[in-house]
Write an enzyme that holds these catalytic residues in place. Structure first.
Site, short mmCIF file in Angstrom:
data_model
loop_
_atom_site.label_atom_id
_atom_site.label_comp_id
_atom_site.label_asym_id
_atom_site.label_seq_id
_atom_site.Cartn_x
_atom_site.Cartn_y
_atom_site.Cartn_z
N GLU A 280 73.14 -22.08 10.05
CA GLU A 280 72.39 -23.18 10.66
C GLU A 280 71.93 -24.20 9.61
O GLU A 280 71.97 -25.41 9.85
CB GLU A 280 71.18 -22.61 11.42
CG GLU A 280 70.52 -23.63 12.32
CD GLU A 280 69.70 -22.98 13.45
OE1 GLU A 280 69.90 -21.78 13.74
OE2 GLU A 280 68.88 -23.68 14.03
N GLU A 283 74.91 -26.14 8.87
CA GLU A 283 75.12 -27.09 9.97
C GLU A 283 74.19 -28.31 9.81
O GLU A 283 74.60 -29.46 9.98
CB GLU A 283 74.78 -26.35 11.26
CG GLU A 283 75.54 -26.75 12.48
CD GLU A 283 75.09 -25.91 13.69
OE1 GLU A 283 74.37 -24.88 13.52
OE2 GLU A 283 75.45 -26.29 14.81
N CYS A 301 68.14 -20.03 18.81
CA CYS A 301 68.17 -18.57 18.77
C CYS A 301 67.36 -17.93 19.90
O CYS A 301 67.36 -16.72 20.06
CB CYS A 301 67.75 -18.03 17.42
SG CYS A 301 66.46 -18.98 16.69
N SER A 321 72.16 -26.37 17.81
CA SER A 321 72.89 -25.59 16.81
C SER A 321 73.83 -24.65 17.56
O SER A 321 73.43 -24.01 18.53
CB SER A 321 71.91 -24.76 15.99
OG SER A 321 72.61 -23.75 15.31
N LYS A 360 66.74 -11.62 26.17
CA LYS A 360 67.84 -11.09 25.35
C LYS A 360 68.73 -10.17 26.19
O LYS A 360 69.90 -9.98 25.86
CB LYS A 360 67.29 -10.34 24.14
CG LYS A 360 66.56 -11.25 23.15
CD LYS A 360 67.50 -11.90 22.15
CE LYS A 360 66.78 -12.95 21.31
NZ LYS A 360 67.70 -13.79 20.52
N GLU A 363 71.07 -12.60 27.47
CA GLU A 363 71.91 -13.22 26.44
C GLU A 363 73.16 -12.40 26.13
O GLU A 363 74.23 -12.97 25.86
CB GLU A 363 71.08 -13.41 25.17
CG GLU A 363 71.82 -14.19 24.07
CD GLU A 363 71.05 -14.23 22.75
OE1 GLU A 363 70.33 -13.26 22.44
OE2 GLU A 363 71.17 -15.23 22.05
N GLU A 369 81.56 -15.87 24.19
CA GLU A 369 81.37 -15.70 22.75
C GLU A 369 80.55 -14.46 22.41
O GLU A 369 80.49 -14.05 21.26
CB GLU A 369 80.69 -16.94 22.15
CG GLU A 369 81.49 -18.21 22.22
CD GLU A 369 81.30 -18.93 23.55
OE1 GLU A 369 82.31 -19.14 24.24
OE2 GLU A 369 80.16 -19.24 23.92
N CYS A 511 58.39 -15.33 19.16
CA CYS A 511 58.73 -14.00 19.68
C CYS A 511 57.60 -12.99 19.52
O CYS A 511 57.57 -12.01 20.26
CB CYS A 511 59.98 -13.47 19.00
SG CYS A 511 61.37 -14.60 19.13
S1 SF4 Z 1 60.79 -13.47 22.85
FE1 SF4 Z 1 60.44 -15.43 23.85
S2 SF4 Z 1 60.58 -16.86 22.12
FE2 SF4 Z 1 61.53 -14.99 21.43
S3 SF4 Z 1 63.69 -15.19 21.92
FE3 SF4 Z 1 62.75 -14.17 23.63
S4 SF4 Z 1 62.24 -15.75 25.11
FE4 SF4 Z 1 62.61 -16.74 23.11
#
Ligand code: SF4
Ligand code: SF4
Ligand code: SF4
Ligand code: FES
Ligand code: FES
Lengths: 583, 158
Positions: A280, A283, A301, A321, A360, A363, A369, A511
């Site tokens: 990053e 980048e 991220c 990014s 996540k 995700e 990808e 986070c």
């Molecule tokens: S904990 Fe919250 S800020 Fe961290 S990646 Fe997950 S959604 Fe985003």
């Protein structure tokens, strides 16, 4: 100057600023007024009715959560009448509640359950009126169970005002009121970005993280699988809370724990963060110096932020990014680089990632990808809250384990890697390395204090070899639009861009305040968690991603160079506009 | 055809009300008056035109009984679920109506012939279980009579 107010609560004199509520004032003199709807993070919704108090000279009872204290007020917060009324209020709430505690995601962690316990509820006094509304687990991240909703309004405040997503609302009224996405659609068809903030604020089991712990136990049991694990930066400073330890970094105990649970290799998302920074920062410099792509560069991220951008701000896609998030990078590398180095069949590797985050879970199958290794790069993601349950199930006296180290290849990290867990951290880590790429020199002071802290939008200007770099950091999705609009405005008017680099995290505090973290988060707790993170950074000999010897080794032995062909294939991703409502 | 008209009407309505306070509810009223309900894609468009989240629009629509989310049917079928009817097994009537019309409560049949609701006490508990079609009350209804009652209204049309 504030006007000060002097009042009496249960005969104790209290002096507070004008505008302080009775509940806040009471706290100052060690009086706790019960509540089910007021969360310290949020404005009062005055929904539950448990906080009632008496005020001398009035025969009405007042709600302490939303009544500002007045000069000379004399308040009683507890007497037999008050206790009786509170108990009745609680019994009424319980008359709409299935007595499901044993099977509930919030068992032993539920505000309603503890209130029932505190008030000695022993029977159903009122006739049960239960709502028959099915659970909704369609997002694969959080589960809605409206039958357990006590209509406190916290999730709605968080989702509408805090995150500006407006996925949840109260529909209908009176007895029929319920939480739901607009109309009778599923949450996966709504704008929900899976941040999980609603689940972290719900007092009951009406919204909770989807539990994937069984998948982890099953994989560990399966002799064909080679189970590996990684932990995110924010997990290590919060997991202790489930065991009574606050603000402590438990990284090395966690490493030891994972080996005892049966993991063959223990990695660290912080290593992936160092790789993310290599890509990053690279980048950023490409865009800044060589015009390769649009500025400002925006961090990507946080998957809830990515989802939010794809739904609400897709005109910004070119600013994003393309770099994958740290845990995805560790996932991909575990099934390529690590597998190769150790002669392990990547098909057998089972990658578990422990995240502070519900998004996540989304995700890991978000786009093609996420299968860059030829397999699903991360097999399962569990949140900090799920991990705490697994530790308890395993019966491991986790806090007293001896310290252990991670498996270096994908486990060693720099100070820059760990600060990803706090708002501003990604920015700070990237600047440390970008400075090096541009100047060829090392920063004398790597600390960018201005990016730290809980202010909702942080701005700073940094001098890199005569170029002034302007940055912005936002956390909590409701603060994003303001920042993006400044960029849009400047673009439209052909003016100088307000920023070169923007960091966004969906969760307040970053986070550390993630939607999968232990309950009862407040700003004070977010700060405690982040200071443990910054301490880890400070204690590290190597504070910059590009100095991490294992990162150097990775590029030398495997990836080639940052932004090279191989890292493009393995460590980058794409974005596309998505509809806000599917139905 | 109807769709096009809707779009034009909506833009007109928004223009008329846009700068006024309380515009959302006024526009929703007009939509309800014109179409007899508030279709979902109209709400979605309205949300875009007014820059108001869809969730907010649904909070308003569902808060007031006045607004309907389903197209009105030619005939309104209601089955009472007040206490007396409930005790006399009104739920079996509901099941039967839903089975025959292939819709759930609150919905309208595809041909817009019937709209079906479950309602609270209709005030003739002596006749429980009670079913009502438009203004006509049917008392002491047995499950196997439901099909006959409904078919009268279909025949009437032919
Ligand atoms: S904990 Fe919250 S800020 Fe961290 S990646 Fe997950 S959604 Fe985003
Ligand atoms: S997960 Fe986030 S976006 Fe989804 S409903 Fe909860 S608060 Fe709203
Ligand atoms: S789902 Fe939870 S947070 Fe939302 S209103 Fe119901 S009880 Fe409150
Ligand atoms: S705390 Fe005041 S009403 Fe719930
Ligand atoms: S309960 Fe059905 S008419 Fe009264």
């Amino acid at each position: 100057m504030y006007k000060m107010i002097e009042a009496k609560i249960n005969g104790i004199t209290v002096e507070v600023k004008e505008g302080t509520t009775v509940m806040e004032a009471a706290k100052k003199v060690q009086i706790k007024i019960p509540t089910l709807c007021k969360h310290p993070d949020l404005p009062p919704s005055a929904a539950c009715g448990l906080c009632i108090v008496k005020v001398k000279g009035s025969n009405k009872m007042f709600r302490a959560c939303c009544t500002p204290i007045e000069d000379k007020m004399e308040i009683t917060t507890n007497d037999p009448d008050i206790v009786e009324v509170r108990k009745t209020v609680l019994e009424l709430i319980l008359s709409n509640h299935p007595n499901d505690c044993l099977k509930c995601g919030r068992n032993s962690n539920c505000e309603l359950q503890s209130m029932a316990s505190d008030f000695g509820i022993r029977e159903d006094v009122f006739k049960k009126f239960l709502r028959d509304i099915p659970q909704d687990s369609t997002t694969g991240t959080i589960v809605l169970d409206p039958t357990k909703c006590i209509l406190c309004g916290r999730c709605i405040e968080v989702c509408q005002k805090g995150q500006d997503v407006w996925a949840l609302s109260f529909l209908q009224r009176g007895m029929d009121t319920r939480i739901s996405p607009a109309g009778d659609i599923k949450l996966s068809e709504s704008p929900c970005v899976k941040c999980g903030q609603c689940s972290a604020h719900c007092p009951t089991g009406a919204i909770f993280e989807k539990d994937d712990t069984r998948l982890v136990w099953e994989a560990l049991k399966n002799a064909d699988k080679y189970c590996v694990i990684q932990i995110a930066p924010a997990v290590r400073v919060a997991i202790g809370e489930a065991f009574g330890v606050v603000g402590k970094n438990l990284t090395k105990k966690l490493y030891a724990l994972f080996r005892r649970m049966g993991f063959k290799a223990v990695f660290d998302t912080n290593f992936g963060a160092d790789v993310t920074i290599m890509e990053e920062a690279g980048e950023f410099v490409e865009r800044l110096l060589h015009n390769k792509g649009e500025l400002p560069l925006i961090t990507s991220c946080c998957p809830a932020w990515v989802d939010f951008m794809e739904k609400f701000h897709s005109d910004m896609i070119n600013h994003f990014s393309t770099c994958k998030s740290p845990h995805e990078i560790v996932g991909t590398l575990s099934k390529t680089y690590y597998a190769e180095k150790n002669g392990i069949d990547p098909a057998k590797i089972y990658m578990v990632s422990i995240m502070p985050c519900t998004a996540k879970k989304y995700e890991i199958t978000r786009s093609g990808e996420m299968f860059a290794s030829g397999f699903q790069d991360i097999d399962v993601t569990i949140t900090t809250r799920e991990l705490s349950r697994m530790i308890k199930q395993a019966g491991i006296d986790f806090l007293n384990l001896p310290d252990e180290e991670a498996d270096g290849l994908l486990g060693e990290y720099s100070g820059a890697g760990v600060i990803f867990g706090a708002t501003g951290g990604v920015m700070e880590a990237a600047l440390r390395t970008a400075y090096n790429i541009v100047t060829g020199k090392e920063l004398e002071d790597v600390n960018f204090i201005k990016t730290r802290g809980l202010e909702s939008i942080k701005e700073a200007e940094i001098d890199i070899k005569g170029t002034k770099i302007r940055i912005a950091v936002a956390h909590g999705l409701s603060h994003v639009e303001e920042v993006l609009n400044r960029v849009r405005q400047a673009k439209k008017e052909g003016k100088e861009l307000p920023y070169h680099f923007i960091e966004v995290m969906a969760c307040p505090g970053g986070c550390v305040g993630g939607g999968g973290q232990p309950y009862n988060v407040t700003d004070a707790l977010r700060l405690k968690r982040s200071s443990a993170i910054y301490q880890d950074d400070k204690d590290k000999e190597l504070r910059c991603s590009h100095k991490n010897p294992y990162v150097k080794k990775l590029y030398k032995d495997f990836l080639g160079k940052p932004l090279g062909e191989k890292s493009h294939k393995l460590c980058h991703t794409e974005y596309k506009a998505r509809p806000i409502y599917i139905r | 055809m109807k769709k096009d008209r809707l779009q034009a009407d909506l833009e007109g309505l928004v223009k008329k009300w846009k700068s006024k306070k309380g515009n959302l509810i006024m526009i929703l009223h007009s939509i309800e008056n014109i179409y007899g309900y508030v279709p979902r894609d109209t709400s979605l468009k309205l949300s875009r035109l007014l820059d108001v989240p869809l969730a907010r629009i649904y909070e308003v629509i569902t808060f007031y009984n006045y607004f309907k989310l389903e197209p009105p049917g030619k005939h309104n079928v209601s089955v009472c679920m007040g206490t007396a009817c409930y005790l006399r097994d009104a739920s079996s009537l509901i099941e039967e109506v839903e089975k025959i019309l292939h819709i759930k409560e609150g919905q309208t049949t595809k041909d817009s012939m019937f709209h079906f609701d479950v309602v609270r006490c209709l005030g003739c508990c002596g006749l429980a279980p009670v079913m009502m079609i438009d203004e006509k009350v049917y008392g002491k209804v047995k499950k196997n009579e439901v099909a006959d009652i409904l078919s009268k209204y279909v025949k009437e049309e032919e």
